[in-house]
Design a protein around this motif. Structure first.
Motif, PDB file in Angstrom:
ATOM      1  N   ALA A 299       0.827  -1.219   0.000  1.00 30.08           N
ATOM      2  CA  ALA A 299       0.000   0.000   0.000  1.00 30.08           C
ATOM      3  C   ALA A 299       0.857   1.263   0.000  1.00 30.08           C
ATOM      4  O   ALA A 299       0.332   2.376   0.025  1.00 30.08           O
ATOM      5  CB  ALA A 299      -0.926  -0.005   1.220  1.00 30.08           C
ATOM      6  N   GLY A 300       2.181   1.063  -0.004  1.00 31.40           N
ATOM      7  CA  GLY A 300       3.082   2.206  -0.081  1.00 31.40           C
ATOM      8  C   GLY A 300       3.416   2.844   1.256  1.00 31.40           C
ATOM      9  O   GLY A 300       4.010   3.929   1.303  1.00 31.40           O
ATOM     10  N   GLN A 301       3.072   2.162   2.344  1.00 26.91           N
ATOM     11  CA  GLN A 301       3.383   2.724   3.660  1.00 26.91           C
ATOM     12  C   GLN A 301       4.862   2.543   3.977  1.00 26.91           C
ATOM     13  O   GLN A 301       5.513   1.591   3.525  1.00 26.91           O
ATOM     14  CB  GLN A 301       2.537   2.043   4.737  1.00 26.91           C
ATOM     15  N   ASN A 302       5.389   3.465   4.774  1.00 24.27           N
ATOM     16  CA  ASN A 302       6.784   3.388   5.186  1.00 24.27           C
ATOM     17  C   ASN A 302       6.894   2.433   6.371  1.00 24.27           C
ATOM     18  O   ASN A 302       6.541   2.783   7.495  1.00 24.27           O
ATOM     19  CB  ASN A 302       7.278   4.790   5.576  1.00 24.27           C
ATOM     20  N   VAL A 303       7.348   1.196   6.117  1.00 26.87           N
ATOM     21  CA  VAL A 303       7.394   0.166   7.158  1.00 26.87           C
ATOM     22  C   VAL A 303       8.819  -0.005   7.653  1.00 26.87           C
ATOM     23  O   VAL A 303       9.747  -0.224   6.868  1.00 26.87           O
ATOM     24  CB  VAL A 303       6.866  -1.184   6.603  1.00 26.87           C
ATOM     25  N   ASN A 304       9.007   0.120   8.950  1.00 23.61           N
ATOM     26  CA  ASN A 304      10.317  -0.081   9.565  1.00 23.61           C
ATOM     27  C   ASN A 304      10.419  -1.538  10.038  1.00 23.61           C
ATOM     28  O   ASN A 304       9.888  -1.906  11.087  1.00 23.61           O
ATOM     29  CB  ASN A 304      10.476   0.890  10.750  1.00 23.61           C
ATOM     30  N   LEU A 305      11.092  -2.375   9.230  1.00 24.09           N
ATOM     31  CA  LEU A 305      11.153  -3.806   9.533  1.00 24.09           C
ATOM     32  C   LEU A 305      11.924  -4.092  10.822  1.00 24.09           C
ATOM     33  O   LEU A 305      11.576  -5.021  11.563  1.00 24.09           O
ATOM     34  CB  LEU A 305      11.780  -4.562   8.357  1.00 24.09           C
ATOM     35  N   ASP A 306      12.976  -3.287  11.069  1.00 20.12           N
ATOM     36  CA  ASP A 306      13.748  -3.495  12.311  1.00 20.12           C
ATOM     37  C   ASP A 306      12.862  -3.275  13.542  1.00 20.12           C
ATOM     38  O   ASP A 306      12.973  -3.993  14.540  1.00 20.12           O
ATOM     39  CB  ASP A 306      14.944  -2.534  12.356  1.00 20.12           C
ATOM     40  N   GLU A 307      11.998  -2.248  13.431  1.00 16.74           N
ATOM     41  CA  GLU A 307      11.099  -1.961  14.546  1.00 16.74           C
ATOM     42  C   GLU A 307      10.115  -3.111  14.763  1.00 16.74           C
ATOM     43  O   GLU A 307       9.842  -3.516  15.898  1.00 16.74           O
ATOM     44  CB  GLU A 307      10.325  -0.668  14.261  1.00 16.74           C
ATOM     45  N   ILE A 308       9.630  -3.679  13.655  1.00 17.99           N
ATOM     46  CA  ILE A 308       8.686  -4.807  13.761  1.00 17.99           C
ATOM     47  C   ILE A 308       9.366  -6.018  14.395  1.00 17.99           C
ATOM     48  O   ILE A 308       8.798  -6.685  15.265  1.00 17.99           O
ATOM     49  CB  ILE A 308       8.117  -5.162  12.368  1.00 17.99           C
ATOM     50  N   VAL A 309      10.614  -6.277  13.964  1.00 19.33           N
ATOM     51  CA  VAL A 309      11.359  -7.410  14.537  1.00 19.33           C
ATOM     52  C   VAL A 309      11.558  -7.197  16.042  1.00 19.33           C
ATOM     53  O   VAL A 309      11.371  -8.118  16.852  1.00 19.33           O
ATOM     54  CB  VAL A 309      12.723  -7.578  13.823  1.00 19.33           C
ATOM     55  N   GLY A 310      11.902  -5.969  16.423  1.00 18.43           N
ATOM     56  CA  GLY A 310      12.080  -5.647  17.838  1.00 18.43           C
ATOM     57  C   GLY A 310      10.797  -5.840  18.633  1.00 18.43           C
ATOM     58  O   GLY A 310      10.803  -6.423  19.723  1.00 18.43           O
ATOM     59  N   TYR A 311       9.685  -5.401  18.059  1.00 16.67           N
ATOM     60  CA  TYR A 311       8.389  -5.571  18.719  1.00 16.67           C
ATOM     61  C   TYR A 311       8.055  -7.049  18.879  1.00 16.67           C
ATOM     62  O   TYR A 311       7.520  -7.477  19.898  1.00 16.67           O
ATOM     63  CB  TYR A 311       7.281  -4.870  17.910  1.00 16.67           C
ATOM     64  N   ARG A 312       8.363  -7.831  17.838  1.00 14.34           N
ATOM     65  CA  ARG A 312       8.022  -9.265  17.902  1.00 14.34           C
ATOM     66  C   ARG A 312       8.804  -9.965  19.016  1.00 14.34           C
ATOM     67  O   ARG A 312       8.265 -10.847  19.697  1.00 14.34           O
ATOM     68  CB  ARG A 312       8.298  -9.949  16.549  1.00 14.34           C
ATOM     69  N   ILE A 313      10.063  -9.565  19.202  1.00 10.79           N
ATOM     70  CA  ILE A 313      10.849 -10.176  20.294  1.00 10.79           C
ATOM     71  C   ILE A 313      10.205  -9.819  21.642  1.00 10.79           C
ATOM     72  O   ILE A 313      10.045 -10.662  22.515  1.00 10.79           O
ATOM     73  CB  ILE A 313      12.312  -9.681  20.234  1.00 10.79           C
ATOM     74  N   TRP A 314       9.825  -8.548  21.787  1.00  5.46           N
ATOM     75  CA  TRP A 314       9.189  -8.066  23.011  1.00  5.46           C
ATOM     76  C   TRP A 314       7.837  -8.773  23.226  1.00  5.46           C
ATOM     77  O   TRP A 314       7.511  -9.204  24.337  1.00  5.46           O
ATOM     78  CB  TRP A 314       9.001  -6.547  22.898  1.00  5.46           C
ATOM     79  N   GLN A 315       7.063  -8.906  22.147  1.00  7.41           N
ATOM     80  CA  GLN A 315       5.738  -9.527  22.262  1.00  7.41           C
ATOM     81  C   GLN A 315       5.845 -11.019  22.605  1.00  7.41           C
ATOM     82  O   GLN A 315       5.124 -11.520  23.466  1.00  7.41           O
ATOM     83  CB  GLN A 315       4.964  -9.345  20.950  1.00  7.41           C
ATOM     84  N   LYS A 316       6.768 -11.716  21.941  1.00  9.26           N
ATOM     85  CA  LYS A 316       6.921 -13.145  22.251  1.00  9.26           C
ATOM     86  C   LYS A 316       7.492 -13.345  23.655  1.00  9.26           C
ATOM     87  O   LYS A 316       7.148 -14.316  24.335  1.00  9.26           O
ATOM     88  CB  LYS A 316       7.832 -13.814  21.213  1.00  9.26           C
ATOM     89  N   GLY A 317       8.372 -12.430  24.030  1.00 10.76           N
ATOM     90  CA  GLY A 317       8.948 -12.505  25.375  1.00 10.76           C
ATOM     91  C   GLY A 317       7.895 -12.381  26.461  1.00 10.76           C
ATOM     92  O   GLY A 317       8.063 -12.892  27.568  1.00 10.76           O
ATOM     93  N   GLY A 318       6.795 -11.703  26.145  1.00 10.63           N
ATOM     94  CA  GLY A 318       5.739 -11.522  27.141  1.00 10.63           C
ATOM     95  C   GLY A 318       4.703 -12.625  27.151  1.00 10.63           C
ATOM     96  O   GLY A 318       3.762 -12.575  27.952  1.00 10.63           O
ATOM     97  N   GLU A 319       4.862 -13.611  26.272  1.00 12.75           N
ATOM     98  CA  GLU A 319       3.837 -14.653  26.171  1.00 12.75           C
ATOM     99  C   GLU A 319       3.652 -15.402  27.488  1.00 12.75           C
ATOM    100  O   GLU A 319       2.521 -15.595  27.966  1.00 12.75           O
ATOM    101  CB  GLU A 319       4.208 -15.642  25.066  1.00 12.75           C
ATOM    102  N   ILE A 320       4.757 -15.819  28.099  1.00 12.57           N
ATOM    103  CA  ILE A 320       4.647 -16.607  29.330  1.00 12.57           C
ATOM    104  C   ILE A 320       4.231 -15.711  30.504  1.00 12.57           C
ATOM    105  O   ILE A 320       3.366 -16.092  31.311  1.00 12.57           O
ATOM    106  CB  ILE A 320       5.963 -17.353  29.613  1.00 12.57           C
TER     107      ILE A 320
END
Lengths: 264, 88
Positions: free
Chosen positions: A68-89
């Motif tokens: 869709a042409g949005q400016n996506v920061n992949l590094d930020e998404i990867v960082g968020y995913r680590i944080w989100q998975k880390g909070g699963e337990i």
């Protein structure tokens, strides 16, 4: 008419002096520990069963944003995913303790009315009912969705709908139980039939009257359906583990202990 | 926890080989109100953290920025989806 017990002075002194430590504390500890155990297992299971679908949904969402042409920061998404998975337990533990707190309260008040004399069976039976009332039925109206489904601007509206349906389901189940216990005479099967009829009628009307989830689904439906099955599987397992753990601990530590005072 | 709220105890005390009785009325709550209060507080707080926080809790110390960063929301994000709560 008051119950009359014969006790020795020592027994009575111990009972009164130790009331907080011998009754309230085991009740609290059993409730919190069983929720923490069930929540930890839920978090671990989710990492294996539910996470792949969340990863896939976020991947699709990111691709869609890029296209869709949005400016996506992949590094930020990867960082968020680590944080989100880390909070699963940790999230599982908080979720587990939160629901076990409710479970403990309901169990304490309903223990005498639950079937069988085995506390483990009573706890598993109650956990099954609460899973149905607090997860399965609400999920029929507002099912779990993976990321990529749900617009940020509708979040408070959707939360309101979800809480509303959840409260209606829980309150109706409690009211139905209270009605058959206090107002209805007859056989157990008759009482169960009446409770089911009351609960079913109210929830059917609520299901038809409450508005649907307003958000459009823009990712493959098979991903959403498999995610919902995975979610239902792990949450149902959580309730089973909670009931089993709680019942086992209750049987062992008997926070209701009153039997040591012998009734004549 | 599974008995009526009030009990009448007849206390049999044996002293100096003499036996006598006295009655003692003890009012006690079968389920501790303190325990119920603690559990209700835990339930509401835990439910809010996992299922509903959009930055509100951290905004108490972080200010308005918490609604953008949503650290707590993101930390419980995957459990929130898995447990069927609305998200995003």
């Amino acid at each position: 008419m008051p119950l009359v017990f014969h006790v020795t002075e020592n027994e009575l002194d111990n009972e009164v002096d130790n009331e907080l430590s011998m009754r309230t504390l085991p009740f609290l500890v059993i409730t919190i520990i069983s929720g923490a155990i069930a929540g930890t297992i839920l978090g671990i299971i989710n990492l294996g069963i539910v996470e792949p679908y969340i990863d896939k949904a976020i991947e699709l969402e990111t691709q869609k944003d890029i296209q869709a042409g949005q400016n996506v920061n992949l590094d930020e998404i990867v960082g968020y995913r680590i944080w989100q998975k880390g909070g699963e337990i940790v999230g599982g533990i908080i979720y587990g303790i939160s629901l076990s707190s409710l479970f403990g309260i309901v169990f304490a008040y309903s223990r005498n009315s639950l079937p069988t004399s085995n506390d483990k069976v009573k706890a598993i039976f109650l956990a099954s009912i609460m899973c149905f009332v607090l997860f399965i039925v609400p999920a029929l109206k507002y099912p779990a969705n993976p990321p990529a489904v749900g617009a940020p601007e509708t979040i408070y509206y959707r939360q309101g709908l979800f809480v509303g349906f959840l409260v209606i389901s829980g309150a109706t189940a409690l009211a139905a139980a209270a009605i058959i216990l206090k107002k209805i005479d007859g056989t157990t099967s008759k009482k169960i039939s009446i409770a089911c009829a009351i609960y079913g009628a109210v929830m059917l009307v609520s299901y038809l009257v409450m508005p649907p989830n307003p958000d459009k689904i823009s990712i493959p439906i098979d991903l959403i359906i498999t995610f919902r099955f995975a979610s239902a599987l792990t949450i149902s397992m959580f309730w089973g583990i909670l009931g089993l753990t709680f019942g086992t601990l209750w049987s062992k530590f008997k926070p209701h202990k009153f039997e040591k005072i012998t009734a004549f | 926890m599974d008995k009526p709220t009030n009990y009448l105890y007849i206390l049999d005390i044996l002293k100096n080989e003499m036996s006598y009785s006295r009655q003692l009325l003890i009012k006690r709550s079968d389920i501790s109100k303190v325990a119920i209060g603690i559990l209700v507080a835990i339930m509401l707080f835990g439910f809010f953290v996992v299922g509903f926080d959009q930055g509100q809790l951290f905004s108490l110390v972080e200010g308005k920025q918490a609604f953008d960063s949503k650290w707590l929301h993101e930390f419980t994000h995957d459990m929130r989806h898995a447990a069927g709560f609305p998200c995003h």
